[in-house]
Design a protein around this motif. Structure first.
Motif, mmCIF file in Angstrom:
data_model
loop_
_atom_site.group_PDB
_atom_site.id
_atom_site.type_symbol
_atom_site.label_atom_id
_atom_site.label_comp_id
_atom_site.label_asym_id
_atom_site.label_seq_id
_atom_site.Cartn_x
_atom_site.Cartn_y
_atom_site.Cartn_z
ATOM 1 N N GLU A 1 -89.841 -1.594 -7.017
ATOM 2 C CA GLU A 1 -88.596 -2.144 -6.893
ATOM 3 C C GLU A 1 -87.712 -1.254 -5.592
ATOM 4 O O GLU A 1 -87.596 0.243 -6.133
ATOM 5 C CB GLU A 1 -87.417 -1.943 -7.764
ATOM 6 C CG GLU A 1 -88.034 -3.545 -8.787
ATOM 7 C CD GLU A 1 -86.849 -3.841 -10.061
ATOM 8 O OE1 GLU A 1 -85.061 -3.681 -9.724
ATOM 9 O OE2 GLU A 1 -86.894 -4.927 -10.563
ATOM 10 N N VAL A 2 -87.424 -2.463 -4.452
ATOM 11 C CA VAL A 2 -86.392 -1.178 -3.603
ATOM 12 C C VAL A 2 -85.709 -2.506 -3.478
ATOM 13 O O VAL A 2 -86.121 -3.016 -3.931
ATOM 14 C CB VAL A 2 -87.351 -1.276 -2.794
ATOM 15 C CG1 VAL A 2 -86.572 -0.489 -1.103
ATOM 16 C CG2 VAL A 2 -88.691 -0.119 -2.501
ATOM 17 N N ARG A 3 -83.967 -1.552 -3.728
ATOM 18 C CA ARG A 3 -83.083 -1.446 -3.241
ATOM 19 C C ARG A 3 -81.966 -1.814 -2.440
ATOM 20 O O ARG A 3 -82.268 -0.938 -2.047
ATOM 21 C CB ARG A 3 -81.756 -1.826 -4.795
ATOM 22 C CG ARG A 3 -82.572 -2.405 -5.992
ATOM 23 C CD ARG A 3 -81.792 -1.600 -7.179
ATOM 24 N NE ARG A 3 -82.125 -2.485 -8.247
ATOM 25 C CZ ARG A 3 -81.875 -3.498 -9.175
ATOM 26 N NH1 ARG A 3 -80.688 -4.341 -8.159
ATOM 27 N NH2 ARG A 3 -82.647 -3.949 -9.760
ATOM 28 N N VAL A 4 -81.076 -2.703 -1.333
ATOM 29 C CA VAL A 4 -80.616 -2.399 0.101
ATOM 30 C C VAL A 4 -79.662 -3.014 -0.068
ATOM 31 O O VAL A 4 -79.974 -4.636 -0.735
ATOM 32 C CB VAL A 4 -82.041 -2.934 1.206
ATOM 33 C CG1 VAL A 4 -80.930 -2.720 2.402
ATOM 34 C CG2 VAL A 4 -82.998 -2.436 0.809
ATOM 35 N N GLU A 5 -78.775 -2.823 0.426
ATOM 36 C CA GLU A 5 -77.139 -3.536 0.279
ATOM 37 C C GLU A 5 -76.968 -4.200 1.268
ATOM 38 O O GLU A 5 -77.084 -3.226 2.785
ATOM 39 C CB GLU A 5 -75.936 -2.933 -0.261
ATOM 40 C CG GLU A 5 -76.062 -2.560 -2.004
ATOM 41 C CD GLU A 5 -74.331 -2.083 -1.985
ATOM 42 O OE1 GLU A 5 -73.604 -1.767 -1.182
ATOM 43 O OE2 GLU A 5 -74.442 -1.422 -3.497
#
Length: 161
Positions: free
Chosen positions: A33-37
């Protein structure tokens, strides 16, 4: 007696299958998982983080969330040409998938408060692929980033020696 034996065999087989199904592990790889806003709560025109790094052949779940009060684009056409996209899932407010999109992904618009997950495998190396929002004035306002893909070939042919 024959009927009782058949019944016992059926019962044993049925019980065994039930146990095997209950203990069966999840199939397929687990994504990283990689999270980006996409934007910020304070309405800043930026991606957080703005530089994304992926490794070839690794299965990813890129979670995009827009906390901003306005809509933004996650435009990464070049990423799509260097990756195999499995699917994109659009989430409801509880984080449950409500829609699934399959095929090549070049551009995603996220309304305020929207979250989605893009599942993909990076396949070829690339440096500094452009990431931007193409809403009027957003790119000029600083909503830019890059994507880098590195690593050895994801699949190697077996040796013939």
């Amino acid at each position: 007696m024959q009927a009782n034996l058949s019944m016992l065999v059926m019962l044993a087989v049925t019980m065994g299958l039930g146990t095997a199904q209950a203990a069966e592990p999840q199939k397929g790889p687990r994504p990283v998982e990689v999270r980006v806003e996409v934007g910020t709560k304070e309405n800043a025109l930026r991606f957080v983080p703005e530089h994304l790094r992926f490794e070839r052949g690794v299965y990813y779940k890129l979670i995009l969330h827009n906390p901003s009060p306005q809509a933004h684009y996650f435009a990464a056409e070049s990423l799509s040409t260097h990756a195999f996209s499995r699917k994109v899932e659009v989430m409801n407010a509880s984080g449950e998938p409500i829609a699934e999109v399959q095929g090549s992904i070049y551009d995603i618009e996220l309304s305020s408060g929207t979250t989605l997950a893009w599942y993909f495998y990076p396949m070829t190396n690339a440096e500094d692929l452009p990431l931007y929002c193409h809403k009027e004035g957003h790119r000029e306002g600083g909503m830019l980033g890059t994507v880098t893909i590195s690593g050895p070939p994801p699949f190697q042919a077996p040796s013939t020696r």
